[in-house]
Design a protein around this motif. Structure first.
Motif, mmCIF file in Angstrom:
data_model
loop_
_atom_site.group_PDB
_atom_site.id
_atom_site.type_symbol
_atom_site.label_atom_id
_atom_site.label_comp_id
_atom_site.label_asym_id
_atom_site.label_seq_id
_atom_site.Cartn_x
_atom_site.Cartn_y
_atom_site.Cartn_z
ATOM 1 N N GLN A 111 0.827 -1.207 0.000
ATOM 2 C CA GLN A 111 0.000 0.000 0.000
ATOM 3 C C GLN A 111 0.865 1.261 0.000
ATOM 4 N N VAL A 146 -4.792 -2.663 -1.318
ATOM 5 C CA VAL A 146 -6.032 -3.265 -0.833
ATOM 6 C C VAL A 146 -7.216 -2.458 -1.339
ATOM 7 N N ASP A 149 -8.893 1.264 0.448
ATOM 8 C CA ASP A 149 -7.954 1.798 1.430
ATOM 9 C C ASP A 149 -8.313 3.255 1.716
ATOM 10 N N ALA A 189 -8.754 -7.070 4.866
ATOM 11 C CA ALA A 189 -7.704 -6.402 4.097
ATOM 12 C C ALA A 189 -7.981 -4.903 4.167
ATOM 13 N N LEU A 193 -3.039 -3.951 6.902
ATOM 14 C CA LEU A 193 -2.811 -5.319 6.439
ATOM 15 C C LEU A 193 -1.553 -5.981 7.007
ATOM 16 N N TYR A 210 -4.020 -13.589 5.198
ATOM 17 C CA TYR A 210 -3.403 -12.539 4.383
ATOM 18 C C TYR A 210 -2.004 -12.202 4.891
#
Length: 261
Positions: A111, A146, A149, A189, A193, A210
């Motif tokens: 991310q 993700v 987000d 998620a 994360l 995850y």
């Protein structure tokens, strides 16, 4: 000499306990983990973050000489960055000599964000993103975003992917994870994360499928960078997309390949 991982945190997550479970896993695998703190509070020009993190990393690397700390193999350097940390490690990889750092063999950007967001208050801040077109050919790179987000825009990860033009397409991948609410506890998620705690009882803090996915992706990328080509399929192949099963056999929600879709 031990392989070394530079692990660069998201904004405000200055204590390594934020990523307790993953760092514990990396160390148990035999890595030395360096965790630079580039911002410890207050209003600071975000364009200083990369320099701050690089200075801390260079100092730590200098101490890994077999006397003051375990000796490391700087030719086996890989990097993990979360949120702003993702952009910072991409900056490192673009100009390693400028930052007095070894060139990385592999990069995992989770991310990745920028202080200059695409909308809202973030648009008022200067960008910390540099030119990533100089990241060396042969570097392995995985970018994971993700769905939904609330903190970073996936456009930042797309820009890094697109601008890293020296990296062959076969050596870089960009995936999107979404929460799987098929059963309980749900597999969440979100922006947090990679933040898993081995002692947490809260569903969003507990290590889950995850977490294991991103650990496996990074481990396989690191192994591939070190010459184990059998692991490549777990990063860049179809095998990377299988995230195991729920207890009744239902497949866990697969990530989306943002480049091929």
């Amino acid at each position: 000499p031990l392989p070394v991982v530079l692990f660069v945190h998201g904004l405000g997550l200055t204590h390594y306990s934020a990523y307790n479970a993953w760092i514990t896993h990396l160390v148990r695998k035999g890595n030395v983990v360096i965790y630079p703190r580039y911002h410890i509070g207050g209003i600071v020009d975000p364009t200083t973050f990369t320099d701050s993190a690089a200075t801390a990393c260079a100092k730590a690397i200098a101490q890994c000489d077999g006397k003051r700390h375990a000796q490391i193999d700087t030719k086996q350097l890989t990097m993990i960055g979360h949120s702003l940390g993702g952009t910072i490690i991409a900056n490192f990889a673009a100009k390693p000599e400028h930052y007095n750092l070894p060139a990385p063999k592999g990069l995992m950007l989770l991310q990745p964000g920028d202080s200059k967001s695409d909308k809202g208050l973030g648009a008022l801040f200067p960008s910390l993103t540099e030119d990533h077109g100089t990241i060396a050919k042969g570097t392995l790179m995985m970018i994971v975003d993700v769905e939904g987000d609330y903190y970073v825009s996936p456009k930042a990860g797309q820009r890094i992917y697109d601008n890293a033009t020296e990296i062959d397409t076969k050596d870089k991948r960009r995936l999107l994870l979404a929460s799987d609410t098929y059963s309980e506890p749900a597999i969440i998620a979100d922006h947090m994360l990679p933040m898993g705690w081995t002692t947490s009882q809260a569903s969003q803090g507990r290590v889950n499928t995850y977490d294991f996915a991103i650990w496996r992706w990074f481990d396989a990328m690191q192994a591939t960078a070190q010459g184990d080509k059998s692991q490549r399929k777990l990063v860049f192949g179809e095998a990377a997309m299988d995230l195991d099963r729920w207890s009744d056999g239902q497949a866990v929600r697969r990530p989306v390949d943002l480049i091929s879709e």
